[in-house]
Scaffold this motif. Structure first.
Motif, PDB file in Angstrom:
ATOM      1  N   ARG A   7     -19.946  -1.644   3.468  1.00  0.00           N
ATOM      2  CA  ARG A   7     -19.833  -2.876   2.552  1.00  0.00           C
ATOM      3  C   ARG A   7     -19.131  -2.328   1.416  1.00  0.00           C
ATOM      4  O   ARG A   7     -18.536  -2.999   0.871  1.00  0.00           O
ATOM      5  CB  ARG A   7     -21.280  -3.021   2.140  1.00  0.00           C
ATOM      6  CG  ARG A   7     -21.095  -4.566   1.010  1.00  0.00           C
ATOM      7  CD  ARG A   7     -22.557  -5.126   0.892  1.00  0.00           C
ATOM      8  NE  ARG A   7     -23.380  -5.061   2.338  1.00  0.00           N
ATOM      9  CZ  ARG A   7     -24.650  -4.488   1.766  1.00  0.00           C
ATOM     10  NH1 ARG A   7     -25.134  -4.252   0.891  1.00  0.00           N
ATOM     11  NH2 ARG A   7     -25.560  -4.560   2.857  1.00  0.00           N
ATOM     12  N   VAL A   8     -19.379  -1.146   0.726  1.00  0.00           N
ATOM     13  CA  VAL A   8     -18.740  -0.509  -0.527  1.00  0.00           C
ATOM     14  C   VAL A   8     -17.267  -0.156   0.001  1.00  0.00           C
ATOM     15  O   VAL A   8     -16.289  -0.564  -1.073  1.00  0.00           O
ATOM     16  CB  VAL A   8     -19.399   0.981  -0.906  1.00  0.00           C
ATOM     17  CG1 VAL A   8     -18.698   1.471  -2.131  1.00  0.00           C
ATOM     18  CG2 VAL A   8     -20.705   0.357  -1.440  1.00  0.00           C
ATOM     19  N   GLU A   9     -16.954   0.013   0.914  1.00  0.00           N
ATOM     20  CA  GLU A   9     -15.510   0.444   1.597  1.00  0.00           C
ATOM     21  C   GLU A   9     -14.723  -0.890   1.708  1.00  0.00           C
ATOM     22  O   GLU A   9     -13.681  -1.062   1.334  1.00  0.00           O
ATOM     23  CB  GLU A   9     -15.789   1.161   3.176  1.00  0.00           C
ATOM     24  CG  GLU A   9     -14.216   1.496   3.448  1.00  0.00           C
ATOM     25  CD  GLU A   9     -14.339   2.261   4.818  1.00  0.00           C
ATOM     26  OE1 GLU A   9     -13.143   2.330   5.371  1.00  0.00           O
ATOM     27  OE2 GLU A   9     -15.372   2.784   5.055  1.00  0.00           O
ATOM     28  N   GLN A  10     -15.421  -1.850   1.911  1.00  0.00           N
ATOM     29  CA  GLN A  10     -14.766  -3.218   2.175  1.00  0.00           C
ATOM     30  C   GLN A  10     -14.516  -3.692   1.018  1.00  0.00           C
ATOM     31  O   GLN A  10     -13.183  -4.268   0.546  1.00  0.00           O
ATOM     32  CB  GLN A  10     -15.623  -4.400   2.690  1.00  0.00           C
ATOM     33  CG  GLN A  10     -15.729  -3.903   4.403  1.00  0.00           C
ATOM     34  CD  GLN A  10     -16.933  -4.708   5.038  1.00  0.00           C
ATOM     35  OE1 GLN A  10     -17.285  -5.555   4.445  1.00  0.00           O
ATOM     36  NE2 GLN A  10     -16.910  -4.772   6.542  1.00  0.00           N
ATOM     37  N   THR A  11     -15.445  -3.884  -0.110  1.00  0.00           N
ATOM     38  CA  THR A  11     -15.222  -4.135  -1.516  1.00  0.00           C
ATOM     39  C   THR A  11     -14.221  -3.323  -2.141  1.00  0.00           C
ATOM     40  O   THR A  11     -12.985  -3.716  -2.837  1.00  0.00           O
ATOM     41  CB  THR A  11     -16.472  -4.277  -2.354  1.00  0.00           C
ATOM     42  OG1 THR A  11     -16.987  -3.141  -2.479  1.00  0.00           O
ATOM     43  CG2 THR A  11     -17.347  -5.408  -1.598  1.00  0.00           C
ATOM     44  N   LEU A  12     -14.041  -1.974  -2.165  1.00  0.00           N
ATOM     45  CA  LEU A  12     -13.170  -1.004  -2.591  1.00  0.00           C
ATOM     46  C   LEU A  12     -11.837  -1.374  -2.035  1.00  0.00           C
ATOM     47  O   LEU A  12     -10.953  -1.137  -2.696  1.00  0.00           O
ATOM     48  CB  LEU A  12     -13.725   0.314  -2.167  1.00  0.00           C
ATOM     49  CG  LEU A  12     -12.920   1.415  -3.084  1.00  0.00           C
ATOM     50  CD1 LEU A  12     -12.903   1.267  -4.535  1.00  0.00           C
ATOM     51  CD2 LEU A  12     -13.301   2.772  -2.628  1.00  0.00           C
ATOM     52  N   GLY A  13     -11.715  -1.708  -0.679  1.00  0.00           N
ATOM     53  CA  GLY A  13     -10.575  -1.855  -0.177  1.00  0.00           C
ATOM     54  C   GLY A  13      -9.745  -3.254  -0.681  1.00  0.00           C
ATOM     55  O   GLY A  13      -8.751  -3.271  -1.160  1.00  0.00           O
ATOM     56  N   ALA A  14     -10.622  -4.079  -0.954  1.00  0.00           N
ATOM     57  CA  ALA A  14     -10.383  -5.390  -1.588  1.00  0.00           C
ATOM     58  C   ALA A  14      -9.537  -5.088  -2.884  1.00  0.00           C
ATOM     59  O   ALA A  14      -8.640  -5.715  -3.436  1.00  0.00           O
ATOM     60  CB  ALA A  14     -11.195  -6.461  -1.394  1.00  0.00           C
TER      61      ALA A  14
END
Length: 76
Positions: free
Chosen positions: A38-45
């Protein structure tokens, strides 16, 4: 061969403890993996948003620093 009831009870309780600890460790590890994803997805955005802003900034700087337009007379 004769096994006492206390020995059987001890073995069964030890197996229960091992299974309980193993399943709780597996659930905790799965939670950590989901949390990291989940952190990776928000960080990617957020990284994509910064990349878009950087591109817009580069275009604006190129327009400011680029050659003067031919149809506009510069005041001296």
């Amino acid at each position: 061969m004769f096994v006492s009831a206390e020995t059987i009870t001890t073995v069964i309780s030890a197996l229960g403890i091992v299974l309980t600890l193993g399943s709780s460790m597996l659930a905790g590890f799965a939670w950590c993996i989901r949390r990291c994803d989940r952190v990776e997805q928000t960080l990617g955005a957020r990284i994509d948003a910064v990349a878009a802003d950087t591109t817009e900034l580069k275009i604006a700087m190129a327009r400011l620093e680029g050659p003067q337009r031919h149809l506009i007379v510069a005041a001296r």
